[in-house]
Design a protein around this motif. Structure first.
Motif, PDB file in Angstrom:
ATOM      1  N   GLY A  20       4.785 -19.392   6.025  1.00  0.00           N
ATOM      2  CA  GLY A  20       3.625 -19.552   5.534  1.00  0.00           C
ATOM      3  C   GLY A  20       2.367 -19.984   6.194  1.00  0.00           C
ATOM      4  O   GLY A  20       0.992 -19.331   6.164  1.00  0.00           O
ATOM      5  N   ALA A  21       2.478 -20.977   6.854  1.00  0.00           N
ATOM      6  CA  ALA A  21       1.542 -21.485   7.600  1.00  0.00           C
ATOM      7  C   ALA A  21       1.183 -20.648   8.847  1.00  0.00           C
ATOM      8  O   ALA A  21      -0.037 -20.535   9.007  1.00  0.00           O
ATOM      9  N   TYR A  22       2.070 -20.079   9.526  1.00  0.00           N
ATOM     10  CA  TYR A  22       1.887 -19.258  10.463  1.00  0.00           C
ATOM     11  C   TYR A  22       1.075 -17.934   9.984  1.00  0.00           C
ATOM     12  O   TYR A  22       0.115 -17.659  10.629  1.00  0.00           O
ATOM     13  N   ILE A  23       1.368 -17.591   8.898  1.00  0.00           N
ATOM     14  CA  ILE A  23       0.750 -16.405   8.335  1.00  0.00           C
ATOM     15  C   ILE A  23      -0.841 -16.619   7.888  1.00  0.00           C
ATOM     16  O   ILE A  23      -1.749 -15.887   8.337  1.00  0.00           O
ATOM     17  N   GLY A  24      -0.900 -17.699   7.483  1.00  0.00           N
ATOM     18  CA  GLY A  24      -2.162 -18.117   6.986  1.00  0.00           C
ATOM     19  C   GLY A  24      -2.959 -18.552   8.136  1.00  0.00           C
ATOM     20  O   GLY A  24      -4.256 -18.065   8.195  1.00  0.00           O
ATOM     21  N   ILE A  25      -2.605 -19.230   9.145  1.00  0.00           N
ATOM     22  CA  ILE A  25      -3.450 -19.398  10.176  1.00  0.00           C
ATOM     23  C   ILE A  25      -3.901 -18.335  11.036  1.00  0.00           C
ATOM     24  O   ILE A  25      -5.123 -18.054  11.562  1.00  0.00           O
ATOM     25  N   PHE A  26      -3.037 -17.301  11.514  1.00  0.00           N
ATOM     26  CA  PHE A  26      -3.255 -16.444  12.380  1.00  0.00           C
ATOM     27  C   PHE A  26      -3.449 -14.996  11.749  1.00  0.00           C
ATOM     28  O   PHE A  26      -4.140 -14.291  12.480  1.00  0.00           O
ATOM     29  N   PHE A  27      -3.220 -14.797  10.468  1.00  0.00           N
ATOM     30  CA  PHE A  27      -3.525 -13.690   9.862  1.00  0.00           C
ATOM     31  C   PHE A  27      -4.614 -13.635   8.773  1.00  0.00           C
ATOM     32  O   PHE A  27      -5.315 -12.615   8.448  1.00  0.00           O
ATOM     33  N   ILE A  28      -4.613 -14.774   8.192  1.00  0.00           N
ATOM     34  CA  ILE A  28      -5.828 -14.960   7.323  1.00  0.00           C
ATOM     35  C   ILE A  28      -7.010 -15.566   7.916  1.00  0.00           C
ATOM     36  O   ILE A  28      -8.069 -14.842   7.589  1.00  0.00           O
ATOM     37  N   LEU A  29      -6.996 -16.533   8.412  1.00  0.00           N
ATOM     38  CA  LEU A  29      -8.019 -17.328   9.194  1.00  0.00           C
ATOM     39  C   LEU A  29      -8.416 -16.478  10.572  1.00  0.00           C
ATOM     40  O   LEU A  29      -9.321 -16.740  11.032  1.00  0.00           O
ATOM     41  N   HIS A  30      -7.440 -15.873  11.074  1.00  0.00           N
ATOM     42  CA  HIS A  30      -7.762 -15.220  12.334  1.00  0.00           C
ATOM     43  C   HIS A  30      -7.929 -16.100  13.584  1.00  0.00           C
ATOM     44  O   HIS A  30      -9.068 -16.039  14.224  1.00  0.00           O
ATOM     45  N   LEU A  31      -7.250 -17.450  13.305  1.00  0.00           N
ATOM     46  CA  LEU A  31      -7.700 -18.374  14.236  1.00  0.00           C
ATOM     47  C   LEU A  31      -7.069 -18.046  15.584  1.00  0.00           C
ATOM     48  O   LEU A  31      -5.749 -17.643  15.841  1.00  0.00           O
ATOM     49  N   GLN A  32      -7.799 -18.434  16.771  1.00  0.00           N
ATOM     50  CA  GLN A  32      -6.982 -18.198  18.143  1.00  0.00           C
ATOM     51  C   GLN A  32      -6.932 -19.759  18.430  1.00  0.00           C
ATOM     52  O   GLN A  32      -7.652 -20.482  18.362  1.00  0.00           O
ATOM     53  N   LEU A  33      -5.697 -19.953  19.128  1.00  0.00           N
ATOM     54  CA  LEU A  33      -5.464 -21.667  19.421  1.00  0.00           C
ATOM     55  C   LEU A  33      -6.140 -21.864  20.346  1.00  0.00           C
ATOM     56  O   LEU A  33      -6.762 -23.270  20.326  1.00  0.00           O
ATOM     57  N   THR A  34      -6.451 -21.345  21.556  1.00  0.00           N
ATOM     58  CA  THR A  34      -7.175 -21.954  22.525  1.00  0.00           C
ATOM     59  C   THR A  34      -8.808 -22.416  22.079  1.00  0.00           C
ATOM     60  O   THR A  34      -9.160 -23.523  22.377  1.00  0.00           O
ATOM     61  N   PRO A  35      -9.375 -21.327  21.536  1.00  0.00           N
ATOM     62  CA  PRO A  35     -10.896 -21.896  21.235  1.00  0.00           C
ATOM     63  C   PRO A  35     -10.901 -22.680  20.254  1.00  0.00           C
ATOM     64  O   PRO A  35     -11.816 -23.662  20.249  1.00  0.00           O
ATOM     65  N   LEU A  36      -9.839 -22.844  19.373  1.00  0.00           N
ATOM     66  CA  LEU A  36      -9.907 -23.870  18.449  1.00  0.00           C
ATOM     67  C   LEU A  36      -9.652 -25.205  18.766  1.00  0.00           C
ATOM     68  O   LEU A  36     -10.377 -26.096  18.641  1.00  0.00           O
ATOM     69  N   LEU A  37      -8.660 -25.459  19.659  1.00  0.00           N
ATOM     70  CA  LEU A  37      -8.716 -26.795  20.438  1.00  0.00           C
ATOM     71  C   LEU A  37      -9.851 -27.087  21.361  1.00  0.00           C
ATOM     72  O   LEU A  37     -10.260 -28.251  21.269  1.00  0.00           O
ATOM     73  N   ALA A  38     -10.414 -26.301  21.948  1.00  0.00           N
ATOM     74  CA  ALA A  38     -11.715 -26.538  22.696  1.00  0.00           C
ATOM     75  C   ALA A  38     -12.619 -27.038  21.816  1.00  0.00           C
ATOM     76  O   ALA A  38     -13.544 -27.775  22.014  1.00  0.00           O
TER      77      ALA A  38
END
Length: 297
Positions: free
Chosen positions: A72-90
């Motif tokens: 559920g967390a994976y789907i929410g982060i990458f398919f609903i919020l459409h977050l990219q990990l690298t820009p988010l960490l930066a």
């Protein structure tokens, strides 16, 4: 003021590409995932508790629940919020580093929980004792989560122990060992017949069913199988197992008293206090019959 807030909201949405609707949908997704995971946990426990051991049932239910939560967390982060990990960490920058330091203890407990799960040094329903930590006495393991271990002591108190404490401490697992030693101290009158006193102590110990007798007692197949298992685990010979028989040692002479140390081994840590109390009560009765004087300290 209103224009400023609107501009800030627009700026945040442009920076991350996330709308208010996305955040609301993400929150509802997390809530639904937690509910589904918990319902699945309860249903699996109800189904397997009557078919498997409680330990196996709980482990299966926990794996399914964590899998649902992770998915559920994976789907929410990458398919609903459409977050990219690298820009988010930066974008987190110094704030992310501060959060990481603040959550250091949580991360340690999380890693410790994974280590406990892999090494299986303790398992559900095991009786354990954390050496050197007076707050954690002999207790039964009721639950092991990713960050803490839940213990239930003989008095009925639930104790929540951080997993990092278990990893960084010496832990005695009485259940995996099969039995454990209980040292007792009594005082005899210095003029007492030592041989008679030792005979009385040994006789009372041998009559107590919860105190381990000589490991080679015939007819006790359960005890023989236990000692065979311990022999393989400890890599000792059968003759060495005589060390687990009751022992009586004179430790010192204190004025008119002889201080005697009694070493007994029991197999039931849940009723340790009851076993010791019954043994001492029977010992006192036997000493009175044999005219062996027990002195108070």
């Amino acid at each position: 003021m209103g224009i400023t807030l609107d501009m800030a909201d627009v700026g945040a949405e442009q920076a991350f590409g996330i709308t208010i609707e996305d955040w609301l949908l993400f929150f509802l997704m997390l809530v639904a995932t937690v509910i589904i995971g918990r319902v699945c946990y309860v249903l699996i426990r109800r189904f397997f508790d009557a078919r498997l051991t409680k330990r196996a049932s709980k482990n299966i239910a926990r794996v399914v629940e964590y899998t649902i939560l992770g998915s559920g967390a994976y789907i929410g982060i990458f398919f609903i919020l459409h977050l990219q990990l690298t820009p988010l960490l930066a974008s987190l920058g110094i704030a992310g580093i501060a959060v990481a330091f603040a959550s250091q203890q949580i991360i340690q407990n999380f890693i410790a929980g994974l280590i406990i799960g892999v090494e299986r040094r303790i398992q559900l329903e095991d009786w354990i004792e954390i050496v050197g930590v007076t707050a954690y006495k002999t207790a039964r393991v009721r639950d092991i989560t990713l960050t803490k271990t839940v213990l239930l002591d003989p008095a009925g108190h639930l104790v929540y122990v951080p997993n990092s404490t278990i990893i960084n401490s010496q832990v005695i697992n009485y259940t995996q060992a099969g039995f454990f030693e209980v040292p007792l101290e009594v005082r005899l009158d210095r003029k007492a017949d030592i041989d008679t006193a030792i005979h009385v102590i040994m006789d009372v110990a041998e009559k107590e069913p919860n105190i381990l007798p000589n490991p080679h007692v015939e007819g006790n197949r359960d005890l023989e199988r236990l000692f065979e298992m311990i022999t393989m685990k400890m890599k000792v010979s059968n003759t060495d197992l005589k060390l687990f028989s009751p022992r009586v040692l004179i430790t010192k002479i204190d004025g008119d008293d002889l201080v005697v140390s009694i070493r007994i081994w029991i197999m039931d840590p849940a009723h340790k206090d009851d076993i010791v109390s019954r043994f001492l009560r029977n010992l006192n009765t036997a000493c009175l019959k044999e005219c062996v004087v027990l002195n108070s300290s």
